[in-house]
Design a protein around this motif. Structure first.
Motif, PDB file in Angstrom:
ATOM      1  N   GLY A  68       9.350  14.353  -0.369  1.00 57.75           N
ATOM      2  CA  GLY A  68       8.848  14.272  -1.030  1.00 57.75           C
ATOM      3  C   GLY A  68       7.734  14.307  -1.413  1.00 57.75           C
ATOM      4  N   TRP A  69       6.901  13.907  -2.132  1.00 60.90           N
ATOM      5  CA  TRP A  69       5.768  13.831  -1.957  1.00 60.90           C
ATOM      6  C   TRP A  69       4.362  12.307  -2.027  1.00 60.90           C
ATOM      7  CZ3 TRP A  69       3.385  10.877  -5.904  1.00 60.90           C
ATOM      8  CH2 TRP A  69       4.015  10.675  -7.050  1.00 60.90           C
ATOM      9  N   VAL A  70       3.248  11.825  -2.229  1.00 60.97           N
ATOM     10  CA  VAL A  70       2.659  10.731  -1.470  1.00 60.97           C
ATOM     11  C   VAL A  70       1.646  10.691  -2.265  1.00 60.97           C
ATOM     12  CG1 VAL A  70       4.133   8.764   0.374  1.00 60.97           C
ATOM     13  CG2 VAL A  70       2.678  10.542   1.249  1.00 60.97           C
ATOM     14  N   PRO A  71       0.522   9.994  -2.110  1.00 57.84           N
ATOM     15  CA  PRO A  71      -0.614  10.024  -2.847  1.00 57.84           C
ATOM     16  C   PRO A  71      -1.391  10.267  -1.548  1.00 57.84           C
ATOM     17  CG  PRO A  71       0.211   8.270  -3.621  1.00 57.84           C
ATOM     18  CD  PRO A  71       1.189   8.703  -3.212  1.00 57.84           C
ATOM     19  N   GLU A  72      -1.270   9.881  -0.578  1.00 51.11           N
ATOM     20  CA  GLU A  72      -2.457  10.202   0.727  1.00 51.11           C
ATOM     21  C   GLU A  72      -1.584  10.114   1.914  1.00 51.11           C
ATOM     22  OE1 GLU A  72      -3.750   5.008   0.850  1.00 51.11           O
ATOM     23  OE2 GLU A  72      -3.682   5.805  -1.605  1.00 51.11           O
ATOM     24  N   VAL A  84      14.799   9.387  11.931  1.00 52.43           N
ATOM     25  CA  VAL A  84      13.809  10.095  11.334  1.00 52.43           C
ATOM     26  C   VAL A  84      13.215  11.199  11.603  1.00 52.43           C
ATOM     27  CG1 VAL A  84      11.966   9.521   9.028  1.00 52.43           C
ATOM     28  CG2 VAL A  84      13.461   7.643  10.357  1.00 52.43           C
ATOM     29  N   ARG A  85      13.506  12.269  10.268  1.00 52.11           N
ATOM     30  CA  ARG A  85      12.883  13.377   9.856  1.00 52.11           C
ATOM     31  C   ARG A  85      12.045  13.569   8.583  1.00 52.11           C
ATOM     32  NH1 ARG A  85      14.152  19.586   9.343  1.00 52.11           N
ATOM     33  NH2 ARG A  85      15.201  18.631   7.618  1.00 52.11           N
ATOM     34  N   ASN A  86      10.091  13.168   8.717  1.00 55.62           N
ATOM     35  CA  ASN A  86       9.816  13.207   7.454  1.00 55.62           C
ATOM     36  C   ASN A  86       9.289  14.239   7.576  1.00 55.62           C
ATOM     37  OD1 ASN A  86       7.846  12.875   6.378  1.00 55.62           O
ATOM     38  ND2 ASN A  86       7.097  10.855   6.990  1.00 55.62           N
ATOM     39  N   THR A  87       9.911  15.499   6.092  1.00 60.16           N
ATOM     40  CA  THR A  87       8.976  16.224   5.582  1.00 60.16           C
ATOM     41  C   THR A  87       8.615  16.018   3.859  1.00 60.16           C
ATOM     42  OG1 THR A  87      10.962  16.753   4.232  1.00 60.16           O
ATOM     43  CG2 THR A  87      11.262  17.436   6.806  1.00 60.16           C
ATOM     44  N   LEU A  88       7.729  14.950   3.868  1.00 61.97           N
ATOM     45  CA  LEU A  88       6.535  13.910   3.254  1.00 61.97           C
ATOM     46  C   LEU A  88       5.699  15.308   3.452  1.00 61.97           C
ATOM     47  CD1 LEU A  88       7.056  10.550   3.039  1.00 61.97           C
ATOM     48  CD2 LEU A  88       7.963  11.830   1.446  1.00 61.97           C
ATOM     49  N   THR A  89       4.827  15.455   1.339  1.00 63.64           N
ATOM     50  CA  THR A  89       3.838  16.517   1.740  1.00 63.64           C
ATOM     51  C   THR A  89       3.121  15.394   0.958  1.00 63.64           C
ATOM     52  OG1 THR A  89       4.416  17.396  -0.520  1.00 63.64           O
ATOM     53  CG2 THR A  89       5.191  18.287   1.414  1.00 63.64           C
ATOM     54  N   LEU A  90       1.658  15.785   1.013  1.00 64.66           N
ATOM     55  CA  LEU A  90       0.838  15.025   0.077  1.00 64.66           C
ATOM     56  C   LEU A  90       0.463  15.881  -1.441  1.00 64.66           C
ATOM     57  CD1 LEU A  90      -2.096  13.199   0.207  1.00 64.66           C
ATOM     58  CD2 LEU A  90      -2.690  14.715   1.083  1.00 64.66           C
ATOM     59  N   SER A  91       0.810  14.791  -2.333  1.00 66.71           N
ATOM     60  CA  SER A  91      -0.009  15.453  -3.677  1.00 66.71           C
ATOM     61  C   SER A  91      -0.635  13.751  -4.457  1.00 66.71           C
ATOM     62  CB  SER A  91       2.000  15.493  -4.167  1.00 66.71           C
ATOM     63  OG  SER A  91       1.709  15.339  -5.919  1.00 66.71           O
ATOM     64  N   THR A  92      -1.636  14.547  -5.415  1.00 67.48           N
ATOM     65  CA  THR A  92      -2.028  13.638  -5.926  1.00 67.48           C
ATOM     66  C   THR A  92      -1.264  13.604  -7.825  1.00 67.48           C
ATOM     67  OG1 THR A  92      -3.329  15.849  -6.129  1.00 67.48           O
ATOM     68  CG2 THR A  92      -3.694  13.882  -4.903  1.00 67.48           C
ATOM     69  N   GLY A 137       0.551  -1.166   0.060  1.00 72.20           N
ATOM     70  CA  GLY A 137      -0.396   0.014   0.155  1.00 72.20           C
ATOM     71  C   GLY A 137       0.408   1.822  -0.192  1.00 72.20           C
ATOM     72  N   MET A 138       2.043   1.107  -0.064  1.00 72.69           N
ATOM     73  CA  MET A 138       2.755   1.965  -0.732  1.00 72.69           C
ATOM     74  C   MET A 138       3.200   2.945  -1.711  1.00 72.69           C
ATOM     75  SD  MET A 138       4.401   4.616   2.044  1.00 72.69           S
ATOM     76  CE  MET A 138       5.638   6.031   2.198  1.00 72.69           C
ATOM     77  N   ARG A 139       3.112   3.812  -2.028  1.00 72.59           N
ATOM     78  CA  ARG A 139       3.862   4.189  -3.335  1.00 72.59           C
ATOM     79  C   ARG A 139       4.980   5.258  -3.216  1.00 72.59           C
ATOM     80  NH1 ARG A 139       0.993   7.758  -7.665  1.00 72.59           N
ATOM     81  NH2 ARG A 139       2.816   8.050  -9.324  1.00 72.59           N
ATOM     82  N   ALA A 140       6.293   4.698  -3.098  1.00 71.34           N
ATOM     83  CA  ALA A 140       7.876   5.167  -2.929  1.00 71.34           C
ATOM     84  C   ALA A 140       7.946   6.032  -4.060  1.00 71.34           C
ATOM     85  CB  ALA A 140       8.157   3.747  -2.582  1.00 71.34           C
ATOM     86  N   SER A 141       7.369   5.607  -4.882  1.00 65.55           N
ATOM     87  CA  SER A 141       8.446   6.375  -5.983  1.00 65.55           C
ATOM     88  C   SER A 141       8.682   8.152  -5.765  1.00 65.55           C
ATOM     89  CB  SER A 141       7.432   6.461  -7.567  1.00 65.55           C
ATOM     90  OG  SER A 141       6.574   7.561  -7.520  1.00 65.55           O
ATOM     91  N   GLY A 142       8.361   8.578  -5.302  1.00 61.43           N
ATOM     92  CA  GLY A 142       8.014  10.106  -5.140  1.00 61.43           C
ATOM     93  C   GLY A 142       8.914  10.339  -3.730  1.00 61.43           C
ATOM     94  N   ILE A 143       9.858   9.810  -3.163  1.00 62.79           N
ATOM     95  CA  ILE A 143      10.298   9.601  -1.308  1.00 62.79           C
ATOM     96  C   ILE A 143      11.611   9.213  -1.568  1.00 62.79           C
ATOM     97  CG2 ILE A 143      10.949   8.900   0.564  1.00 62.79           C
ATOM     98  CD1 ILE A 143       8.192   7.405   0.219  1.00 62.79           C
ATOM     99  N   THR A 144      12.411  10.716  -1.590  1.00 66.73           N
ATOM    100  CA  THR A 144      13.711  10.503  -1.426  1.00 66.73           C
ATOM    101  C   THR A 144      14.078  10.575   0.108  1.00 66.73           C
ATOM    102  OG1 THR A 144      13.843  12.327  -3.217  1.00 66.73           O
ATOM    103  CG2 THR A 144      15.700  11.665  -1.841  1.00 66.73           C
ATOM    104  N   VAL A 145      15.127   9.288  -0.176  1.00 70.05           N
ATOM    105  CA  VAL A 145      16.065   9.753   1.298  1.00 70.05           C
ATOM    106  C   VAL A 145      17.419   9.833   1.758  1.00 70.05           C
ATOM    107  CG1 VAL A 145      16.265   7.438   3.067  1.00 70.05           C
ATOM    108  CG2 VAL A 145      14.318   7.402   2.023  1.00 70.05           C
ATOM    109  N   ARG A 146      17.199  10.712   2.404  1.00 71.02           N
ATOM    110  CA  ARG A 146      18.762  10.676   3.129  1.00 71.02           C
ATOM    111  C   ARG A 146      18.963  10.464   4.241  1.00 71.02           C
ATOM    112  NH1 ARG A 146      20.047  15.443  -0.714  1.00 71.02           N
ATOM    113  NH2 ARG A 146      18.059  16.279  -1.680  1.00 71.02           N
TER     114      ARG A 146
END
Length: 120
Positions: A87-91, A111-119, A68-77
């Protein structure tokens, strides 16, 4: 008299040669010690970068395998076990899910999470 003078001169030249040789060895060993210290320092930096890259790959693999995870928009440092997710996730639920997955990977300290929501 000339023989004595020549003998003294030869002894002086020999003593000077020994002194210069000893001085050159001291300089060489000091330079070798400094070079070894620089090499050890850069070696630890290289191994740290290598460990960071390996941790980053493990996190990306874990995110990709998560159901259930869409990781294509996630960048990990990763830096010394500290992880930044960008980066971004759809949900919305995937934002928290990404944090939980990253925290579960061995070697992660924080872990510091700066993910944003994007459709997109």
């Amino acid at each position: 008299m000339k023989i004595i003078r020549t003998g003294q001169l030869m002894i002086g030249v020999a003593a000077l040669g020994v002194a210069l040789h000893a001085h050159a060895q001291a300089d060489a060993s000091a330079a070798a010690g400094a070079s070894a210290a620089v090499s050890a320092s850069s070696g630890s930096k290289a191994s740290s970068r290598s460990a960071d890259r390996a941790l980053r790959r493990r996190i990306l693999t874990a995110l990709a395998k998560e159901k259930g995870m869409r990781a294509s928009g996630i960048t990990v440092r990763a830096t010394n076990g500290d992880v930044l997710l960008e980066g971004w996730v759809p949900e919305q639920a995937q934002i928290e899910q990404a944090t939980r997955v990253a925290q579960g990977v061995q070697g992660v300290k924080s872990v510091r999470n700066t993910l944003t929501l994007s459709t997109f």
